[in-house]
Design a protein around this motif. Structure first.
Motif, short mmCIF file in Angstrom:
data_model
loop_
_atom_site.label_atom_id
_atom_site.label_comp_id
_atom_site.label_asym_id
_atom_site.label_seq_id
_atom_site.Cartn_x
_atom_site.Cartn_y
_atom_site.Cartn_z
N GLN A 262 0.84 -1.20 0.00
CA GLN A 262 0.00 0.00 0.00
C GLN A 262 0.87 1.25 0.00
O GLN A 262 1.79 1.41 0.81
N GLY A 263 0.59 2.15 -0.96
CA GLY A 263 1.34 3.39 -1.08
C GLY A 263 2.58 3.32 -1.94
O GLY A 263 3.19 4.36 -2.21
N ILE B 253 -1.57 1.87 -4.60
CA ILE B 253 -2.74 1.58 -3.77
C ILE B 253 -2.92 2.71 -2.76
O ILE B 253 -2.05 2.95 -1.94
N LEU B 254 -4.04 3.39 -2.86
CA LEU B 254 -4.35 4.44 -1.90
C LEU B 254 -4.80 3.84 -0.57
O LEU B 254 -4.33 4.23 0.51
N PHE B 255 -5.73 2.86 -0.63
CA PHE B 255 -6.17 2.10 0.54
C PHE B 255 -6.30 0.65 0.12
O PHE B 255 -6.87 0.34 -0.93
N PHE C 264 -12.74 -3.78 -1.95
CA PHE C 264 -11.67 -3.83 -2.95
C PHE C 264 -10.61 -2.78 -2.63
O PHE C 264 -10.90 -1.76 -2.01
N SER C 265 -9.38 -3.05 -3.07
CA SER C 265 -8.33 -2.05 -2.93
C SER C 265 -8.64 -0.86 -3.83
O SER C 265 -9.20 -0.99 -4.91
N LEU C 266 -8.23 0.32 -3.36
CA LEU C 266 -8.48 1.56 -4.09
C LEU C 266 -7.16 2.10 -4.63
O LEU C 266 -6.21 2.32 -3.86
N GLN D 170 -9.06 8.05 -9.12
CA GLN D 170 -9.02 6.96 -8.14
C GLN D 170 -10.07 5.92 -8.52
O GLN D 170 -11.24 6.25 -8.73
N TYR D 171 -9.62 4.64 -8.60
CA TYR D 171 -10.49 3.55 -9.03
C TYR D 171 -10.36 2.36 -8.09
O TYR D 171 -9.27 2.10 -7.54
#
Length: 295
Positions: free
Chosen positions: A179-180, A212-214, A222-224, A260-261
């Protein structure tokens, strides 16, 4: 309502060894080797066991008082070559291994609200290549204008992967990036500096790969991801006399959309199959103008 009681965390000690070695081939080139162990301790907001609202992402965030300190093992090998005092060519490889990496995750189970929290991953790693270069034109041309121009480049290409605990409900996303962490980061710029006429002009460019934002924390979400956007910054400084400088600048000249998706097919990235848009907005340009007087 009685005041909330905070859980007291016990003090911890960390052994943080490091090694740095340099071998000089000659006056212009050398080899660097570095190894170290570092830690990433949870911040207060990450362990505070209460909820607060994030107006930027329209999300509820709650800390996790069970977060552990993450351990990071670092290794870096780099070759550096200096054609002149102001020029550099550097190529390096690096590796990082994380134990208990702290990630910001989404706990949402429906589309009406975004609930965020923090979890420790069992382990993760980064492996990559970094290239850095500084080059001037003073030795390549006799043109007085071009001799004041120089270029700077810094680029990194990274592969990262996360391994989750065997009991986690996130096993469906067990082959995703950290993440990040972006798979690439590029910074480059062109600079003009004329000390005699007191001109300084710069144009800088930056782009980072999809990250990956979150991260997803259960099978119901789902991952964002945040997609790349190109950023250009311009700055001009002109001196007048021995004391006065005038500077103007524009940050984020292109002002591209932040996109962002959701990774709806759990592929570890965003493809044409992912239609779940979370956010699309412009951050806006930022322009400055100023005077500096030196006594």
């Amino acid at each position: 309502m009685p005041p909330r009681r905070l859980t007291r965390r016990s003090a911890t000690s960390s052994f943080l060894p490091s090694l740095n070695a340099t071998y000089n081939f000659n006056d212009r080139s050398l080899l660097r080797l570095a190894a170290s162990q570092t830690v990433n301790r949870p911040e207060f907001r990450e362990i505070a066991n209460y909820s607060y609202y994030d107006f930027t992402n329209n999300a509820n965030i709650k800390g996790n008082n069970k977060l552990r300190t993450a351990k990071i093992y670092n290794a870096d090998l780099r070759y550096e070559f200096y054609p002149s005092k102001s020029e550099l060519l550097s190529v390096g490889v690096f590796y990082k291994h994380f134990t208990g990496a702290i990630e910001q995750v989404t706990n949402s189970t429906n589309g009406s609200t975004l609930d965020l929290g923090f979890l420790n991953a069992a382990s993760a790693y980064d492996v990559g290549v970094e290239v850095e270069a500084r080059k001037g034109l003073v030795e390549l041309t006799e043109n007085p204008f071009l001799q004041h121009i120089s270029f700077v480049l810094n680029a990194s290409f990274i592969k990262s992967r996360v391994s989750l605990a065997s009991g986690d409900d996130t096993s469906v996303d067990n082959n995703r990036p950290l993440q990040g962490q972006s798979p690439y980061v590029v910074n480059t710029g062109i600079f003009y500096q004329d000390d005699d006429r007191r001109w300084q002009v710069s144009a800088q460019y930056n782009v980072i790969g999809p990250r990956i934002l979150f991260a997803s924390s259960n099978k119901q979400n789902f991952s964002l991801f945040e997609l790349p956007r190109h950023v250009i910054d311009l700055a001009v400084t002109k001196g007048f006399g021995p004391h006065l400088d005038v500077r103007v600048g524009i940050q984020d000249l292109l002002n591209q959309y932040t996109r962002q998706y959701y990774d709806s097919d759990r592929s570890g990235g965003i493809s044409s199959a992912d239609r779940g848009a979370f956010g699309r907005f412009r951050r806006g340009q930022y322009s400055t103008a100023g005077l500096t007087y030196k006594f």
